[in-house]
Motif scaffolding. Structure first.
Motif, PDB file in Angstrom:
ATOM      1  N   LYS A 109       0.797  -1.223   0.000  1.00  0.00           N
ATOM      2  CA  LYS A 109       0.000   0.000   0.000  1.00  0.00           C
ATOM      3  C   LYS A 109       0.834   1.280   0.000  1.00  0.00           C
ATOM      4  CE  LYS A 109      -4.146  -1.883   0.168  1.00  0.00           C
ATOM      5  NZ  LYS A 109      -5.143  -1.680  -0.922  1.00  0.00           N
ATOM      6  N   LEU A 110       1.747   1.410   0.965  1.00  0.00           N
ATOM      7  CA  LEU A 110       2.406   2.697   1.175  1.00  0.00           C
ATOM      8  C   LEU A 110       3.367   3.059   0.050  1.00  0.00           C
ATOM      9  CD1 LEU A 110       3.121   2.417   5.019  1.00  0.00           C
ATOM     10  CD2 LEU A 110       1.094   3.306   3.856  1.00  0.00           C
ATOM     11  N   LEU A 111       4.250   2.133  -0.317  1.00  0.00           N
ATOM     12  CA  LEU A 111       5.234   2.433  -1.360  1.00  0.00           C
ATOM     13  C   LEU A 111       4.564   2.661  -2.720  1.00  0.00           C
ATOM     14  CD1 LEU A 111       8.065  -0.036  -0.286  1.00  0.00           C
ATOM     15  CD2 LEU A 111       7.906   2.425   0.163  1.00  0.00           C
ATOM     16  N   PRO A 112       3.598   1.824  -3.129  1.00  0.00           N
ATOM     17  CA  PRO A 112       2.887   2.153  -4.374  1.00  0.00           C
ATOM     18  C   PRO A 112       2.166   3.494  -4.315  1.00  0.00           C
ATOM     19  CG  PRO A 112       2.534  -0.147  -3.805  1.00  0.00           C
ATOM     20  CD  PRO A 112       3.224   0.486  -2.636  1.00  0.00           C
ATOM     21  N   ALA A 113       1.604   3.846  -3.146  1.00  0.00           N
ATOM     22  CA  ALA A 113       0.893   5.126  -3.029  1.00  0.00           C
ATOM     23  C   ALA A 113       1.855   6.292  -3.200  1.00  0.00           C
ATOM     24  CB  ALA A 113       0.189   5.208  -1.675  1.00  0.00           C
ATOM     25  N   ILE A 114       3.063   6.168  -2.655  1.00  0.00           N
ATOM     26  CA  ILE A 114       4.052   7.244  -2.809  1.00  0.00           C
ATOM     27  C   ILE A 114       4.437   7.410  -4.281  1.00  0.00           C
ATOM     28  CG2 ILE A 114       6.474   7.818  -2.334  1.00  0.00           C
ATOM     29  CD1 ILE A 114       5.975   6.771   0.523  1.00  0.00           C
ATOM     30  N   TYR A 115       4.640   6.298  -4.976  1.00  0.00           N
ATOM     31  CA  TYR A 115       4.934   6.400  -6.411  1.00  0.00           C
ATOM     32  C   TYR A 115       3.776   7.058  -7.156  1.00  0.00           C
ATOM     33  CZ  TYR A 115       5.365   5.286 -11.308  1.00  0.00           C
ATOM     34  OH  TYR A 115       5.407   5.394 -12.672  1.00  0.00           O
ATOM     35  N   ASP A 116       2.548   6.639  -6.862  1.00  0.00           N
ATOM     36  CA  ASP A 116       1.387   7.200  -7.562  1.00  0.00           C
ATOM     37  C   ASP A 116       1.265   8.705  -7.310  1.00  0.00           C
ATOM     38  OD1 ASP A 116       0.601   4.823  -8.766  1.00  0.00           O
ATOM     39  OD2 ASP A 116      -0.659   4.221  -7.076  1.00  0.00           O
ATOM     40  N   LEU A 117       1.528   9.136  -6.095  1.00  0.00           N
ATOM     41  CA  LEU A 117       1.520  10.576  -5.816  1.00  0.00           C
ATOM     42  C   LEU A 117       2.575  11.290  -6.643  1.00  0.00           C
ATOM     43  CD1 LEU A 117       1.084  10.576  -1.925  1.00  0.00           C
ATOM     44  CD2 LEU A 117      -0.570  11.434  -3.598  1.00  0.00           C
ATOM     45  N   SER A 118       3.760  10.687  -6.732  1.00  0.00           N
ATOM     46  CA  SER A 118       4.813  11.288  -7.540  1.00  0.00           C
ATOM     47  C   SER A 118       4.418  11.318  -9.011  1.00  0.00           C
ATOM     48  CB  SER A 118       6.113  10.495  -7.351  1.00  0.00           C
ATOM     49  OG  SER A 118       7.167  11.064  -8.093  1.00  0.00           O
ATOM     50  N   ASN A 119       3.815  10.242  -9.473  1.00  0.00           N
ATOM     51  CA  ASN A 119       3.405  10.149 -10.874  1.00  0.00           C
ATOM     52  C   ASN A 119       2.319  11.160 -11.206  1.00  0.00           C
ATOM     53  OD1 ASN A 119       3.727   9.060 -13.398  1.00  0.00           O
ATOM     54  ND2 ASN A 119       2.555   7.191 -12.992  1.00  0.00           N
ATOM     55  N   ARG A 120       1.494  11.483 -10.222  1.00  0.00           N
ATOM     56  CA  ARG A 120       0.437  12.481 -10.437  1.00  0.00           C
ATOM     57  C   ARG A 120       0.959  13.910 -10.291  1.00  0.00           C
ATOM     58  NH1 ARG A 120      -4.621   9.687  -9.995  1.00  0.00           N
ATOM     59  NH2 ARG A 120      -4.470   7.743  -8.791  1.00  0.00           N
ATOM     60  N   GLY A 121       2.238  14.065  -9.965  1.00  0.00           N
ATOM     61  CA  GLY A 121       2.811  15.390  -9.800  1.00  0.00           C
ATOM     62  C   GLY A 121       2.442  16.061  -8.503  1.00  0.00           C
ATOM     63  N   LEU A 122       2.116  15.270  -7.458  1.00  0.00           N
ATOM     64  CA  LEU A 122       1.655  15.838  -6.199  1.00  0.00           C
ATOM     65  C   LEU A 122       2.717  15.847  -5.106  1.00  0.00           C
ATOM     66  CD1 LEU A 122      -1.913  14.244  -6.133  1.00  0.00           C
ATOM     67  CD2 LEU A 122      -1.239  16.519  -6.919  1.00  0.00           C
ATOM     68  N   LEU A 123       3.893  15.308  -5.393  1.00  0.00           N
ATOM     69  CA  LEU A 123       5.011  15.384  -4.460  1.00  0.00           C
ATOM     70  C   LEU A 123       6.005  16.429  -4.945  1.00  0.00           C
ATOM     71  CD1 LEU A 123       5.746  11.632  -3.612  1.00  0.00           C
ATOM     72  CD2 LEU A 123       4.339  13.277  -2.367  1.00  0.00           C
ATOM     73  N   PRO A 124       6.734  17.047  -4.020  1.00  0.00           N
ATOM     74  CA  PRO A 124       7.697  18.071  -4.418  1.00  0.00           C
ATOM     75  C   PRO A 124       8.861  17.438  -5.183  1.00  0.00           C
ATOM     76  CG  PRO A 124       7.969  17.545  -2.109  1.00  0.00           C
ATOM     77  CD  PRO A 124       6.740  16.819  -2.559  1.00  0.00           C
ATOM     78  N   PRO A 125       9.553  18.209  -6.016  1.00  0.00           N
ATOM     79  CA  PRO A 125      10.666  17.650  -6.799  1.00  0.00           C
ATOM     80  C   PRO A 125      11.744  17.011  -5.941  1.00  0.00           C
ATOM     81  CG  PRO A 125      10.067  19.837  -7.596  1.00  0.00           C
ATOM     82  CD  PRO A 125       9.292  19.632  -6.338  1.00  0.00           C
ATOM     83  N   GLY A 126      11.989  17.547  -4.748  1.00  0.00           N
ATOM     84  CA  GLY A 126      13.050  17.035  -3.902  1.00  0.00           C
ATOM     85  C   GLY A 126      12.595  16.028  -2.863  1.00  0.00           C
TER      86      GLY A 126
END
Length: 514
Positions: A43-60
């Motif tokens: 759950k957690l690691l895939p969710a972090i990738y999906d957030l990144s893929n959606r452009g919702l995590l900061p670049p750094g």
């Protein structure tokens, strides 16, 4: 807006006048304890990738894993990669993965290992400089509650729990929030001694589901429903979480916990509170939480718990076309275990809105099918100007909010059968499904909740007051059951023990059969 406000997590996109803009997290880092567990991988690691893929995590954005495994950063990156490929809900994009992988680090150690936490401190500071995380850190404790104290004390010892004037530190903890009221209070004291209460995020992934949040929209954005959402029109409410699987190799966690502590204390009482609460003045965190706490404080259990509760334990049976073993035959389960895999209870809210309306909560494993729903069952019309034979197939009106698996809402009402020479009324349903109504993809619950943590947006996270009120409701039931010995057996693939049906029959009602 000043750079300091941005660093503290005041995201200009989020505070813009156009609320349709996506909420994008500001600079931050996440440290994940328990990163080798099933929850993290599935759950957690895939969710972090999906957030990144959606452009919702900061670049750094950076992620530090902490566990006993003797891994280096490359080993950890491969574990995250495999988890992402297996569990991500958005398409895999190599450029997104490479950018995310650049911010992955791993620290080997145990929770009582001072040297490991000193290394963690060094890694966090180093990543902060390299990736521009602004000193903002979220600590995700995907670990047993028995480890919370040790981890929090270590974070305090090495200074990682202490924010600066221009940064924040937050802690995320998974259920169970204690084993009873006393342990919940001790756990809250442990965590809130190190982190301020507004920096503690208690994850209940059900509250991140779109349909649960849509319950608030259905109630408070529609004049059609709110006027009849009370004891004048509602006969009773049923809240069900049914699973068709067994304990799935979780004997070490589940045995001794049971269905009521695992599901009713958190998921189902939260759903009941959202169904029964009064309209908040706003959907700000304090306003929403206050209304939930008020209605949970108004819960009353019946005097006769033998008649108003039921518990069971699944035995061997058929799950569809598959023959399955009983709970006592599962690997790691004591053959003398009295842990329940099915729990049902009746409660009432002593409020003006709900006086006299029973709420029936049930949950179980190895039941007929997998579903979670809230069913608001209405009283029959006071007068039916039809012959009895015209309405003999007519049931009670109902609004059913489907939380999973097919998210949506169904309304059941009576309609004339077409073509009949005389008036004949029969139940029909009108169905709204998320998948059919919206082109936007619905984020997974953990995506929403992780993003809310990074944004510092707490409405969907219960405060310790809610947790303690829930235990105050459940503890008397658990004490009563502890004196009753073994739960009643029910065959796998059925809908639970006969005592649950008898509980409803005493009130002249019956469980919904989805």
């Amino acid at each position: 807006m000043s750079p300091a406000r941005v660093a503290r997590g005041h995201n200009p996109l989020r505070e813009a006048d156009d609320r349709r803009l996506p909420r994008i997290a500001g600079p931050c880092c996440m440290v994940m304890f328990g990163v080798t567990g099933d929850l993290a991988r599935k759950k957690l690691l895939p969710a972090i990738y999906d957030l990144s893929n959606r452009g919702l995590l900061p670049p750094g954005f950076c992620l530090v894993g902490f566990a006993r495994r003797d891994w280096d950063d490359q080993d950890f990156s491969k574990i995250v990669y495999d988890a992402v490929r297996a569990g991500a809900r958005t398409p895999f994009r190599e450029e997104v993965w490479r950018h995310l992988a650049d911010g992955l680090r791993f620290v080997t150690g145990t929770f009582d290992d001072d040297a490991a936490f000193d290394e963690l401190t060094r890694q966090v500071h180093e990543l902060n400089e390299e990736r521009g995380a602004g000193g903002n850190v979220a600590f995700y404790l995907s670990v047993p509650p028995s480890a919370f104290s040790t981890v929090c004390n270590q974070l305090e010892r090495c200074g990682l729990s202490e924010p600066t004037d221009d940064s924040w530190r937050r802690v995320v903890i998974e259920k169970p929030f204690g084993h009873d009221l006393a342990s919940a209070r001790a756990l809250n004291h442990t965590v809130e001694r190190v982190f301020p209460s507004d920096s503690v995020f208690r994850i209940d992934h059900y509250l991140g589901k779109e349909t649960v949040q849509n319950l608030l929209a259905l109630r408070f954005a529609n004049q059609l429903f709110e006027p009849v959402w009370n004891s004048h029109y509602v006969d009773h409410v049923q809240i069900t979480m049914a699973e068709d699987i067994g304990i799935a190799g979780r004997a070490g966690y589940y045995d001794g916990i049971g269905a009521a502590r695992d599901v009713i204390q958190n998921h189902l009482l939260q759903l009941a509170a959202l169904t029964a609460m009064e309209q908040p003045n706003s959907f700000a965190a304090n306003a929403l939480r206050t209304e939930k706490e008020k209605v949970l404080a108004a819960v009353a259990l019946p005097d006769d718990l033998a008649a108003a509760t039921a518990r069971g334990q699944y035995s061997a049976g058929w799950q569809g076309s598959e023959k399955v073993i009983g709970y006592l035959q599962e690997d790691g389960i004591d053959p003398a275990s009295t842990t329940e895999t099915y729990a049902a209870m009746k409660l009432e809210f002593h409020t003006r809105r709900w006086a006299g309306v029973p709420f029936y909560l049930r949950t179980g494993k190895r039941l007929g099918k997998r579903l979670t729903e809230i069913a608001v069952i209405f009283k029959r019309a006071p007068h039916l100007p039809f012959a009895d034979t015209a309405t003999e197939e007519l049931g009670q009106n109902a609004i059913v909010i489907r939380v999973q698996p097919d998210e949506g809402t169904t309304i059941r009402f009576g309609s004339k059968v077409p073509g009949a020479n005389s008036m004949e009324v029969r139940d029909v349903t009108m169905d709204f499904g998320y998948g059919a109504a919206f082109t936007e993809s619905s984020p997974e619950a953990y995506e929403r909740l992780i993003l809310d943590v990074l944004l510092g947006d707490p409405p969907l996270f219960p405060r310790h007051e809610e947790v303690e009120l829930s235990w105050q409701i459940l503890d008397p039931v658990e004490r009563f059951w502890a004196r009753k010995g073994r739960p009643e057996a029910y065959e796998a693939g059925t809908w639970g023990p006969s005592s649950a049906d008898k509980m409803m029959e005493r009130d002249g009602r019956q469980w919904r059969m989805p």
